[in-house]
Motif scaffolding. Structure first.
Motif, PDB file in Angstrom:
ATOM      1  N   GLY A   1       9.750  24.274 -13.533  1.00 29.54           N
ATOM      2  CA  GLY A   1       9.350  25.478 -14.239  1.00 29.54           C
ATOM      3  C   GLY A   1       8.020  25.450 -14.951  1.00 29.54           C
ATOM      4  N   ARG A   2       7.149  24.539 -14.614  1.00 34.09           N
ATOM      5  CA  ARG A   2       5.824  24.486 -15.231  1.00 34.09           C
ATOM      6  C   ARG A   2       4.861  23.806 -14.275  1.00 34.09           C
ATOM      7  N   VAL A   3       3.560  23.878 -14.584  1.00 34.71           N
ATOM      8  CA  VAL A   3       2.571  23.131 -13.801  1.00 34.71           C
ATOM      9  C   VAL A   3       2.506  21.696 -14.321  1.00 34.71           C
ATOM     10  N   GLY A   4       1.977  20.816 -13.511  1.00 37.40           N
ATOM     11  CA  GLY A   4       1.878  19.423 -13.895  1.00 37.40           C
ATOM     12  C   GLY A   4       0.748  19.182 -14.876  1.00 37.40           C
ATOM     13  N   GLN A   5       0.887  18.105 -15.638  1.00 38.22           N
ATOM     14  CA  GLN A   5      -0.141  17.651 -16.577  1.00 38.22           C
ATOM     15  C   GLN A   5      -0.577  16.243 -16.165  1.00 38.22           C
ATOM     16  N   PRO A   6      -1.783  15.817 -16.575  1.00 37.07           N
ATOM     17  CA  PRO A   6      -2.220  14.464 -16.221  1.00 37.07           C
ATOM     18  C   PRO A   6      -1.204  13.388 -16.603  1.00 37.07           C
TER      19      PRO A   6
ATOM     20  N   VAL B   1       0.850  -1.191   0.000  1.00 41.70           N
ATOM     21  CA  VAL B   1       0.000   0.000   0.000  1.00 41.70           C
ATOM     22  C   VAL B   1       0.883   1.237   0.000  1.00 41.70           C
ATOM     23  N   ASN B   2       0.709   2.069  -0.999  1.00 43.27           N
ATOM     24  CA  ASN B   2       1.477   3.312  -1.113  1.00 43.27           C
ATOM     25  C   ASN B   2       0.534   4.478  -1.402  1.00 43.27           C
ATOM     26  N   VAL B   3       1.079   5.678  -1.287  1.00 41.19           N
ATOM     27  CA  VAL B   3       0.296   6.876  -1.570  1.00 41.19           C
ATOM     28  C   VAL B   3       1.055   7.741  -2.565  1.00 41.19           C
ATOM     29  N   VAL B   4       0.351   8.251  -3.568  1.00 33.69           N
ATOM     30  CA  VAL B   4       0.909   9.195  -4.530  1.00 33.69           C
ATOM     31  C   VAL B   4       0.300  10.565  -4.252  1.00 33.69           C
ATOM     32  N   ALA B   5       1.155  11.565  -4.148  1.00 34.01           N
ATOM     33  CA  ALA B   5       0.716  12.925  -3.834  1.00 34.01           C
ATOM     34  C   ALA B   5       1.050  13.855  -4.994  1.00 34.01           C
ATOM     35  N   PRO B   6       0.095  14.099  -5.889  1.00 28.10           N
ATOM     36  CA  PRO B   6       0.352  15.028  -6.996  1.00 28.10           C
ATOM     37  C   PRO B   6       0.483  16.467  -6.497  1.00 28.10           C
ATOM     38  N   GLY B   7       1.243  17.242  -7.234  1.00 24.26           N
ATOM     39  CA  GLY B   7       1.229  18.676  -7.027  1.00 24.26           C
ATOM     40  C   GLY B   7       0.067  19.281  -7.811  1.00 24.26           C
ATOM     41  N   ALA B   8       0.145  20.561  -8.107  1.00 24.07           N
ATOM     42  CA  ALA B   8      -0.914  21.221  -8.868  1.00 24.07           C
ATOM     43  C   ALA B   8      -0.901  20.713 -10.309  1.00 24.07           C
ATOM     44  N   ILE B   9      -2.064  20.244 -10.773  1.00 22.90           N
ATOM     45  CA  ILE B   9      -2.173  19.639 -12.089  1.00 22.90           C
ATOM     46  C   ILE B   9      -3.206  20.399 -12.914  1.00 22.90           C
ATOM     47  N   ALA B  10      -2.916  20.587 -14.182  1.00 21.96           N
ATOM     48  CA  ALA B  10      -3.811  21.319 -15.088  1.00 21.96           C
ATOM     49  C   ALA B  10      -4.928  20.402 -15.578  1.00 21.96           C
ATOM     50  N   THR B  11      -5.966  20.250 -14.750  1.00 23.81           N
ATOM     51  CA  THR B  11      -7.166  19.497 -15.121  1.00 23.81           C
ATOM     52  C   THR B  11      -8.381  20.341 -14.766  1.00 23.81           C
TER      53      THR B  11
ATOM     54  N   GLY C   1       0.915  30.663 -13.675  1.00 21.98           N
ATOM     55  CA  GLY C   1       2.245  31.258 -13.661  1.00 21.98           C
ATOM     56  C   GLY C   1       2.894  31.207 -12.291  1.00 21.98           C
ATOM     57  N   PHE C   2       2.098  31.439 -11.243  1.00 24.76           N
ATOM     58  CA  PHE C   2       2.644  31.393  -9.882  1.00 24.76           C
ATOM     59  C   PHE C   2       3.149  29.993  -9.555  1.00 24.76           C
ATOM     60  N   ILE C   3       2.348  28.988  -9.872  1.00 19.96           N
ATOM     61  CA  ILE C   3       2.755  27.608  -9.577  1.00 19.96           C
ATOM     62  C   ILE C   3       4.018  27.253 -10.354  1.00 19.96           C
ATOM     63  N   ALA C   4       4.055  27.619 -11.632  1.00 17.32           N
ATOM     64  CA  ALA C   4       5.240  27.339 -12.438  1.00 17.32           C
ATOM     65  C   ALA C   4       6.482  27.987 -11.835  1.00 17.32           C
TER      66      ALA C   4
END
Length: 257
Positions: free
Chosen positions: A221-226, A187-197, A212-215
């Motif tokens: 240097g960018r926001v996360g994508q799915p 059992v593990n946990v994945v913790a995404p950052g801010a994602i563009a969805t 822009g702030f998150i990047a």
């Protein structure tokens, strides 16, 4: 053409019809895993996700589930048993991904009890009791991945309630790893950052100032994508990562280092 063997792993992904859940389903299908995905309301969207998985040569089924309504879990378990028997001639599945969720952005001082309860029901109570209800259906040696958030490590105003639930999920993950260890279930946990969805109204994706702030606060240097998240979850369910257990894996590109 869909191909399935007796050894083909099967994953159950809550909220697998959209967003990170859908991306995870496709990443798992690409690495040879069949998928049962759940959706809350949009059956057409779920059917489209099933079709995408089938186009990758995997078998897939969509089942309706409200993870915030624990009273419906026995009926869902029954529907899942029937789907496993009908589509795979099996009584159990291998991987559980507790992904379904929603976001609330509200300052602590203005968070209502109703909002708090909704978050508890979906993000913590639902994860706790759905996993409990599914234990007889998870094969020994299987794996569970719970979804948390970078917000459980760093703090941004407006996410106190949401992040608190995710912090609870992270603690629960360690306890599940301990108690399910005798069955060989990791059992593990994945913790995404801010994602563009479209999560949280799509603010990260659609608000240029927030984006822009998150990047600017992310090492890469960018926001996360799915596509940055689904493969991470899939990797924890792939051969070769079976010794990774009770861990928090943050996939945020290095936010707020």
């Amino acid at each position: 053409m869909t191909t399935t063997t007796a050894t083909t792993p099967i994953a159950l992904i809550t909220g697998g019809s959209r967003g990170l859940g859908r991306n995870t389903a496709l990443a798992l299908a690409a690495q040879g895993t069949d998928v049962v995905l759940t959706y809350q309301r949009n059956a057409e969207e779920a059917a489209a996700a099933v079709a995408e998985i089938q186009a990758l040569g995997r078998r897939a089924v969509a089942l309706q589930l409200d993870v915030g309504a624990t009273a419906t879990f026995p009926a869902f378990v029954g529907a899942l048993r029937a789907a496993l028997a009908l589509n795979w001639d099996r009584q159990q599945f291998d991987f559980l991904v507790n992904n379904a969720g929603f976001g609330v952005h509200q300052p602590f001082a203005e968070t209502t009890e109703e909002q708090f309860d909704q978050l508890v029901n979906v993000h913590f109570k639902g994860v706790f009791f759905l996993t409990q209800a599914l234990l007889p259906l998870i094969a020994d040696g299987g794996r569970i991945v719970n979804l948390s958030s970078g917000l459980a490590r760093f703090a941004l105003p407006g996410y106190a309630a949401y992040a608190a639930m995710k912090g609870g999920v992270e603690v629960l993950t360690r306890y599940l790893a301990k108690e399910l260890g005798p069955r060989g279930i990791r059992v593990n946990v994945v913790a995404p950052g801010a994602i563009a969805t479209d999560f949280g109204g799509g603010v990260v994706r659609d608000n240029a100032q927030v984006n822009g702030f998150i990047a600017s606060q992310t090492a890469l240097g960018r926001v996360g994508q799915p596509d940055d998240i689904g493969p991470v979850i899939a990797s924890l369910l792939a051969p070769g990562t079976g010794w990774v257990n009770a861990q928090r894996i943050e996939a945020s590109g290095g936010m707020f280092l």
